[in-house]
Scaffold this motif. Structure first.
Motif, mmCIF file in Angstrom:
data_model
loop_
_atom_site.group_PDB
_atom_site.id
_atom_site.type_symbol
_atom_site.label_atom_id
_atom_site.label_comp_id
_atom_site.label_asym_id
_atom_site.label_seq_id
_atom_site.Cartn_x
_atom_site.Cartn_y
_atom_site.Cartn_z
ATOM 1 N N TYR A 572 -0.627 4.284 7.702
ATOM 2 C CA TYR A 572 -1.417 3.928 6.531
ATOM 3 C C TYR A 572 -2.335 2.773 6.931
ATOM 4 C CZ TYR A 572 1.458 6.456 3.064
ATOM 5 O OH TYR A 572 2.089 7.421 2.318
ATOM 6 N N GLN A 573 -3.563 2.821 6.509
ATOM 7 C CA GLN A 573 -4.482 1.730 6.797
ATOM 8 C C GLN A 573 -4.350 0.627 5.751
ATOM 9 O OE1 GLN A 573 -8.261 3.968 7.176
ATOM 10 N NE2 GLN A 573 -8.285 3.192 9.248
ATOM 11 N N VAL A 574 -4.171 -0.583 6.232
ATOM 12 C CA VAL A 574 -4.062 -1.759 5.371
ATOM 13 C C VAL A 574 -5.216 -2.699 5.708
ATOM 14 C CG1 VAL A 574 -2.651 -3.714 4.686
ATOM 15 C CG2 VAL A 574 -1.564 -1.526 5.223
ATOM 16 N N ASN A 575 -6.051 -3.013 4.715
ATOM 17 C CA ASN A 575 -7.226 -3.851 4.912
ATOM 18 C C ASN A 575 -6.965 -5.249 4.358
ATOM 19 O OD1 ASN A 575 -9.417 -1.750 5.799
ATOM 20 N ND2 ASN A 575 -8.352 -0.811 4.078
ATOM 21 N N THR A 576 -7.212 -6.256 5.172
ATOM 22 C CA THR A 576 -6.967 -7.642 4.771
ATOM 23 C C THR A 576 -8.081 -8.533 5.299
ATOM 24 O OG1 THR A 576 -4.589 -7.236 4.970
ATOM 25 C CG2 THR A 576 -5.302 -9.523 4.766
ATOM 26 N N ALA A 577 -8.593 -9.395 4.439
ATOM 27 C CA ALA A 577 -9.563 -10.397 4.876
ATOM 28 C C ALA A 577 -8.793 -11.590 5.430
ATOM 29 C CB ALA A 577 -10.457 -10.818 3.714
ATOM 30 N N THR A 578 -8.652 -11.647 6.748
ATOM 31 C CA THR A 578 -7.911 -12.723 7.401
ATOM 32 C C THR A 578 -8.858 -13.859 7.757
ATOM 33 O OG1 THR A 578 -8.245 -11.872 9.635
ATOM 34 C CG2 THR A 578 -6.411 -10.950 8.374
ATOM 35 N N ASP A 579 -8.301 -14.926 8.319
ATOM 36 C CA ASP A 579 -9.145 -16.027 8.780
ATOM 37 C C ASP A 579 -10.061 -15.590 9.916
ATOM 38 O OD1 ASP A 579 -7.999 -17.714 6.948
ATOM 39 O OD2 ASP A 579 -6.497 -18.501 8.339
ATOM 40 N N SER A 580 -9.652 -14.550 10.636
ATOM 41 C CA SER A 580 -10.418 -14.108 11.802
ATOM 42 C C SER A 580 -11.514 -13.113 11.446
ATOM 43 C CB SER A 580 -9.473 -13.469 12.824
ATOM 44 O OG SER A 580 -8.440 -14.370 13.179
ATOM 45 N N GLY A 581 -11.314 -12.315 10.392
ATOM 46 C CA GLY A 581 -12.293 -11.295 10.033
ATOM 47 C C GLY A 581 -11.663 -10.265 9.118
ATOM 48 N N PHE A 582 -12.450 -9.221 8.811
ATOM 49 C CA PHE A 582 -11.971 -8.145 7.939
ATOM 50 C C PHE A 582 -11.124 -7.197 8.779
ATOM 51 C CE2 PHE A 582 -12.075 -4.206 5.576
ATOM 52 C CZ PHE A 582 -11.952 -4.631 4.263
ATOM 53 N N ASP A 583 -9.812 -7.362 8.689
ATOM 54 C CA ASP A 583 -8.881 -6.673 9.572
ATOM 55 C C ASP A 583 -8.393 -5.373 8.939
ATOM 56 O OD1 ASP A 583 -7.106 -7.068 12.100
ATOM 57 O OD2 ASP A 583 -5.701 -6.475 10.525
ATOM 58 N N THR A 584 -8.361 -4.304 9.728
ATOM 59 C CA THR A 584 -7.763 -3.032 9.318
ATOM 60 C C THR A 584 -6.688 -2.681 10.322
ATOM 61 O OG1 THR A 584 -9.850 -2.280 8.352
ATOM 62 C CG2 THR A 584 -8.163 -0.622 8.748
ATOM 63 N N ASN A 585 -5.452 -2.685 9.872
ATOM 64 C CA ASN A 585 -4.339 -2.407 10.768
ATOM 65 C C ASN A 585 -3.556 -1.210 10.254
ATOM 66 O OD1 ASN A 585 -2.626 -2.828 12.986
ATOM 67 N ND2 ASN A 585 -2.797 -5.058 12.740
ATOM 68 N N ASN A 586 -2.667 -0.693 11.084
ATOM 69 C CA ASN A 586 -1.897 0.491 10.742
ATOM 70 C C ASN A 586 -0.485 0.109 10.300
ATOM 71 O OD1 ASN A 586 -3.963 2.321 11.406
ATOM 72 N ND2 ASN A 586 -3.370 2.313 13.568
ATOM 73 N N LEU A 587 -0.120 0.525 9.094
ATOM 74 C CA LEU A 587 1.248 0.410 8.610
ATOM 75 C C LEU A 587 1.927 1.751 8.849
ATOM 76 C CD1 LEU A 587 3.469 -1.116 6.971
ATOM 77 C CD2 LEU A 587 2.458 -0.085 4.918
ATOM 78 N N ILE A 588 2.935 1.781 9.707
ATOM 79 C CA ILE A 588 3.587 3.027 10.095
ATOM 80 C C ILE A 588 4.724 3.329 9.115
ATOM 81 C CG2 ILE A 588 4.661 4.304 11.968
ATOM 82 C CD1 ILE A 588 1.777 3.343 12.488
ATOM 83 N N VAL A 589 4.689 4.517 8.511
ATOM 84 C CA VAL A 589 5.654 4.864 7.473
ATOM 85 C C VAL A 589 6.238 6.245 7.737
ATOM 86 C CG1 VAL A 589 4.346 3.501 5.797
ATOM 87 C CG2 VAL A 589 3.978 5.980 5.932
ATOM 88 N N GLU A 590 7.305 6.528 6.994
ATOM 89 C CA GLU A 590 7.825 7.885 6.876
ATOM 90 C C GLU A 590 7.605 8.341 5.443
ATOM 91 O OE1 GLU A 590 11.815 8.251 8.226
ATOM 92 O OE2 GLU A 590 11.369 7.567 10.262
ATOM 93 N N GLN A 591 7.068 9.537 5.280
ATOM 94 C CA GLN A 591 6.667 10.020 3.964
ATOM 95 C C GLN A 591 7.190 11.426 3.730
ATOM 96 O OE1 GLN A 591 2.437 9.623 2.757
ATOM 97 N NE2 GLN A 591 2.481 11.805 2.271
ATOM 98 N N THR A 592 7.609 11.692 2.505
ATOM 99 C CA THR A 592 8.000 13.037 2.087
ATOM 100 C C THR A 592 7.149 13.442 0.893
ATOM 101 O OG1 THR A 592 10.281 12.736 2.834
ATOM 102 C CG2 THR A 592 9.864 14.515 1.269
ATOM 103 N N SER A 593 6.467 14.580 1.019
ATOM 104 C CA SER A 593 5.653 15.120 -0.063
ATOM 105 C C SER A 593 6.284 16.423 -0.531
ATOM 106 C CB SER A 593 4.218 15.378 0.403
ATOM 107 O OG SER A 593 3.618 14.206 0.906
ATOM 108 N N ARG A 594 6.492 16.542 -1.823
ATOM 109 C CA ARG A 594 7.056 17.784 -2.370
ATOM 110 C C ARG A 594 6.328 18.125 -3.659
ATOM 111 N NH1 ARG A 594 10.728 13.612 -3.113
ATOM 112 N NH2 ARG A 594 11.762 14.151 -1.175
ATOM 113 N N GLY A 595 6.204 19.419 -3.939
ATOM 114 C CA GLY A 595 5.491 19.761 -5.155
ATOM 115 C C GLY A 595 5.333 21.248 -5.344
ATOM 116 N N ILE A 596 4.453 21.586 -6.287
ATOM 117 C CA ILE A 596 4.207 22.974 -6.669
ATOM 118 C C ILE A 596 2.702 23.158 -6.855
ATOM 119 C CG2 ILE A 596 4.581 22.392 -9.104
ATOM 120 C CD1 ILE A 596 5.554 25.244 -9.553
ATOM 121 N N GLU A 597 2.233 24.352 -6.538
ATOM 122 C CA GLU A 597 0.826 24.703 -6.706
ATOM 123 C C GLU A 597 0.722 26.090 -7.321
ATOM 124 O OE1 GLU A 597 -0.507 22.205 -2.710
ATOM 125 O OE2 GLU A 597 -0.204 24.379 -2.641
#
Length: 744
Positions: A572-597
C-alpha cells in the motif's frame, strides 16, 4: 490450419487470448456483441470471447468478465476508459496521477495503484490487441475505433502474467477486413465539447485490407486559475488529436500479417483539486499561517501562482506486428511484436495557494518493447495454448530542483528504472464429457529491475538491482446443465514482482541518521546497504471462485460470481510530508477480498430491455503496528441499471432511448481510515441518457445525449499527508449535446 472445422474444433483452435474476455460479456452484455452462433429462439444474442486465449461462448468461460461493444459506447455515455468503471461490478477507475487528465487508475476487487511513477506497477493490467501497456499516463486511449472492451475480474496470472493480480482490461480494436465501410461521427455539446472522428475500412486487393481512424476531441474546463491570467488552459480543460492505422496482408488461408501504428497528442489544464488546511491545525501549512481561506473559494478554481503546474500534456505512439500462421490442421501459432513510447508533463501545487511553498512540476517518459509467441491446437478432446513472453521497459521521472520546491526550498526527484520480464506459459483444456470441461494452466515468470533514485545531491544517486521469479497456476471446471445454465469453479493465482518506493525521501533521513562517514560515497553506500532502496518482495494472490451463468430463458441471461481472494506482501502506498520531502513509501500488508457479483440482461418485451449489475465486497486487511489499514479507492457496493427502449414511428424511423444509472459507495482515498474520516470519499450516483433518431433506410442517425445529467460532483482521491489533506476531484460534470453519425 483448416478453418472449416466443426464448431467444437473451431472453438478450440481460434486464438486463445480473446476467449477469456468473451466470458465476461455474457453476464453483463450491456451492449451485446454479435455471436457466431445465435440462438434463433432467443431474444438475447450469445457472445463469443477470447479471454482465455481460445474462442468460447461467454457462458462457458470459467471466470468473471464484463464486455462492452465499441459501437455502442457513446450511447452508454462512455467517452473514455474511466467511464467503463461506472458499469462493471467491483470496478472503480479514477484519474489521479500528478493532476493529469489522461491517466486511468483501475481498481478491481480492492486491487489497483494510485500512483504512476516508473518504480510502481499497476495491479490491473491493460492490453490493447494483445499488447500490454506498462504505463497509463500519456496513453489516453480514445474509444472511437474500438470493437470491444472486456474486463476480467480476479487474478489472471497464468495467461496474462505479471501485474494482473486484480484483473485485466482488454481493448480490442477493429481489425481490417474485406468490408468497404466509412463511418463519420461528431459531437457538439455544453462545456465546450467538440468532437469529430472518421473511420474507414477498405480492401485494397484480394490479399490486402486496411483501416484507419483519425479524430479530435476537446472539452472545456470546470474552473479558472485565478492567480494566473496568462494560463493557457482552464482547470480541467483538455484537447486531443489521435490516429490509428492498421493493415492486414493475407498471404494465403494459413498465413497473415497485421501491422498497426497509432499516436495521440494531448494538452490541457491540470485536473481540479483543492487543499484542506484548517482540518490539521498541527500541520505545517496551518502553523506557517496558511488557512483554507487562502485556497480558491470554489474548489474547481485553482489559486496557484506557479504557471508550470497549470498545464499538462501527453504524447504516445507505437506500432505492433502480428503474424498468424496455421502450421497444420491441428496446430496454430501467433507472434505479437510491439514497441511503444510515451511521455507526459504534469504536476501539482500542493499548498493550493499563491504562496510558493510546495509545488512539484513533473515530467516522465517510458519506452517499452514486447514479444509474445503463442502456439495453440488440439489433440482429440484436449486443447492447449502455450507460449513465450518477453517484455522490456525503460523509463524515468523528473522533478527539477530549479522548478520544484518543498517547504519553500528547492527539491528534486530523479527516478530511473529498467524492467525486464520473461515468461513461459501453458494452459490445457479437456472435455471430460459433453457437459463437463476442465482446464489447468501454469506460468513461470522471471523479472529483473534496475532502479536508481536521487532525491538529495549530498547523497547522490542510489542504485539497486533485484530479481524476482514466481510460478502462477490455475485449475478450473465448468458444467453445463440441460437448461443451459453453466456452473464454474476456479482456483487461480496471480503474481507481481516487488516494487521500489515512488518518492524515497527517507534516504535523506537515513543519510543524516547514519553519520560518521569520511565521504559522501561511504554515506551513499551505507544508505543503500541498509535499505537496498527498500524494494518489496513478490506479491502473490490466490483466488477461489465459483459462479453460475447462462441464458435461463429466451428473454433472460445472467451471471453471478462468489469469490475469496488472498493477497500476500501487497504494498500500500503511504504518502507523508516529512522534514525531508514528500515521501511515498510502501506499507506491506496481507489482504483478503471476498464478495459477490451479479450481472443480467432481461428482454422485458420486444422493445424494452433492462441491463443490471451489482457488486458487494468485504475487504479485510491485517493490522500493522496496532493500526487497521483499509483498501484504498474500493467501495463496498457498486451497482448500475440501464433500461433501453426502442420503437418505430409511422414513417419507419427508429427511436432508440436508454438511460444508464451508476452507483459507487463511499470509500477511502488512502490505506488509513482515521477516526475523523478525513480521507473518506462520499458515495455518488451518476445518470446518463441517450435518445437516437434513425430515419428508415437512411445511412445516418442523430442523438440527443446527456452525461452526468444531475451534475454530480465527486472526488477521485484524498491524501492525508499529516500537514494537509489533498483532495483530487473528478473531471466529470454534466454535459448535454448532439451526436451525429453516418455510414457510407
Amino acid at each position: 490450419m483448416n478453418t472449416t472445422k466443426s464448431p467444437l474444433n473451431l472453438r478450440r483452435t481460434l486464438n486463445p487470448i480473446s476467449a477469456a474476455i468473451t466470458l465476461a460479456v455474457a453476464g453483463f452484455a450491456a451492449t451485446p456483441v454479435l455471436a457466431e452462433e445465435a440462438d434463433t429462439d432467443s431474444n438475447i444474442e450469445s457472445i463469443t470471447v477470447t479471454a482465455t486465449k481460445r474462442s468460447q461462448v461467454i457462458y462457458e468461460v470459467p471466470i468473471a468478465i464484463s464486455a462492452f461493444s465499441g459501437d455502442a459506447l457513446a450511447s452508454q455515455g462512455i467517452s473514455d476508459i474511466t467511464d467503463v468503471g461506472k458499469f462493471v461490478p467491483n470496478l472503480n477507475i479514477t484519474g489521479f496521477s500528478a493532476g493529469h487528465n489522461s491517466s486511468a487508475n483501475p481498481f478491481i476487487r480492492g486491487i489497483g495503484l494510485q500512483d504512476h511513477l516508473i518504480t510502481t506497477d499497476p495491479g490491473v493490467s491493460v492490453y490493447v490487441d494483445g499488447v500490454y501497456l506498462g504505463r497509463q499516463v500519456g496513453q489516453n486511449w480514445n474509444l472511437q475505433n474500438i470493437e470491444r472492451i472486456e474486463v476480467l475480474r480476479g487474478p489472471q496470472g497464468t495467461l496474462y502474467g505479471r501485474n494482473s493480480i486484480g484483473g485485466a482490461i482488454n481493448i480490442n480494436t477493429k481489425q481490417p477486413d474485406e468490408e468497404a465501410i466509412t463511418k463519420f461521427s461528431s459531437e457538439v455539446g455544453t462545456r465546450g465539447r467538440v468532437k469529430a472522428s472518421v473511420f474507414t475500412n477498405q480492401a485494397i486487393t484480394d490479399n490486402l485490407a486496411i483501416n484507419f481512424n483519425l479524430g479530435y476531441n476537446r472539452r472545456g474546463g470546470l474552473g479558472e486559475f485565478i492567480n494566473l491570467p496568462d494560463a493557457k488552459y482552464d482547470v480541467g480543460e483538455n484537447r486531443e488529436y489521435y490516429g490509428r492505422f492498421s493493415a492486414k496482408y493475407t498471404v494465403n488461408e494459413d498465413l497473415s500479417f497485421t501491422l498497426t501504428a497509432d499516436m495521440n497528442d494531448g494538452e490541457g489544464g491540470t485536473r481540479p483539486y483543492t487543499t484542506l488546511i484548517d482540518e490539521l491545525p498541527n500541520g505545517r501549512y496551518y502553523q506557517s499561517g496558511l488557512r483554507n481561506s487562502d485556497v480558491a473559494a470554489d474548489r474547481y478554481d485553482n489559486a496557484t501562482g506557479t504557471i508550470e503546474t497549470s498545464e499538462v500534456s501527453n504524447e504516445a505512439d507505437g506500432f505492433s506486428l502480428t503474424a498468424d500462421y496455421n502450421i497444420t490442421d491441428e496446430l496454430g501459432s501467433k507472434l505479437i511484436f510491439s514497441k511503444r513510447s510515451s511521455e507526459y508533463k504534469a504536476g501539482l501545487d500542493d499548498d493550493g495557494t499563491i504562496v510558493a511553498l510546495d509545488h512539484f512540476p513533473e515530467r516522465g517518459e517510458a519506452d517499452q518493447t514486447s514479444v509474445e509467441l503463442q502456439f495453440n491446437g488440439y489433440v482429440g478432446d484436449v486443447d492447449f495454448v502455450t507460449g513465450l513472453y518477453w517484455f522490456e521497459e525503460e523509463g524515468s521521472n523528473r522533478q527539477d530542483a530549479a522548478e520544484a520546491s518543498f517547504n519553500g526550498g528547492p527539491t528534486k526527484l530523479e527516478l530511473d528504472q529498467k524492467t525486464t520480464s520473461k515468461a513461459v506459459f501453458l494452459n490445457v483444456g479437456y472435455d471430460w464429457t459433453d457437459e463437463l470441461r476442465v482446464t489447468g494452466g501454469i506460468r513461470y515468470t522471471e523479472d529483473e529491475k534496475e532502479a536508481s533514485a536521487n532525491v538529495f545531491d549530498p547523497v547522490g544517486t542510489v542504485y539497486s538491482e533485484r530479481d524476482w521469479d514466481e510460478f502462477s497456476w490455475e485449475l478450473a471446471a465448468n458444467y453445463t446443465f440441460d437448461n443451459g445454465l453453466n456452473w464454474y469453479g476456479t482456483i487461480q493465482t496471480g503474481y507481481q514482482s516487488g516494487q521500489y518506493p515512488a518518492r524515497p525521501y527517507f534516504l535523506i533521513g537515513q543519510f543524516f541518521a547514519e553519520g560518521g562517514f569520511d565521504n559522501l560515497d561511504q554515506a551513499a553506500a551505507a544508505v543503500q546497504a541498509n535499505n537496498d532502496f527498500l524494494a518489496s518482495d513478490n506479491i502473490s494472490a490466490i483466488n477461489y471462485e465459483t459462479g453460475f451463468k447462462g441464458q435461463l430463458t429466451p428473454d433472460f441471461s445472467m451471471s453471478v460470481a462468489f469469490f475469496n481472494t488472498e493477497y500476500e506482501d501487497l504494498p500500500y502506498q503511504v504518502n507523508t510530508a516529512t522534514d525531508s520531502g514528500f515521501d511515498t513509501n510502501n506499507l506491506i500488508v496481507e489482504q483478503t477480498s471476498r464478495g459477490i457479483e451479479f450481472e443480467s440482461t432481461y428482454s422485458v418485451t420486444d422493445n424494452f430491455t433492462l441491463h443490471t449489475s451489482f457488486g458487494f465486497m468485504d475487504v479485510d486487511v491485517d493490522e500493522q503496528n496496532g493500526i487497521k489499514p483499509v483498501a484504498p479507492l474500493t467501495p463496498d457496493l457498486t451497482a448500475s441499471i440501464s433500461p433501453s427502449y426502442e420503437f418505430t414511428l409511422e414513417n419507419g424511423a427508429l427511436i432508440t432511448s436508454r438511460m444508464d444509472i451508476s452507483y459507487r459507495d463511499e470509500m477511502y482515498g488512502e490505506p488509513t481510515s482515521d477516526a475523523r474520516r478525513m480521507t473518506e470519499i462520499e458515495s455518488r450516483t451518476t445518470v446518463n441518457f441517450d435518445i437516437k433518431y434513425a430515419p428508415a433506410g437512411a445511412d445516418w442517425d442523430i442523438s440527443l445525449y446527456g452525461r452526468n445529467i444531475f451534475d454530480e460532483r465527486y472526488e477521485d482521491a484524498r491524501l492525508n499527508t499529516g500537514d494537509y489533506i489533498l483532495v483530487i476531484m473528478s473531471n466529470d460534470a454534466s454535459e448535454f449535446g448532439l451526436r451525429y453519425s453516418s455510414t457510407f
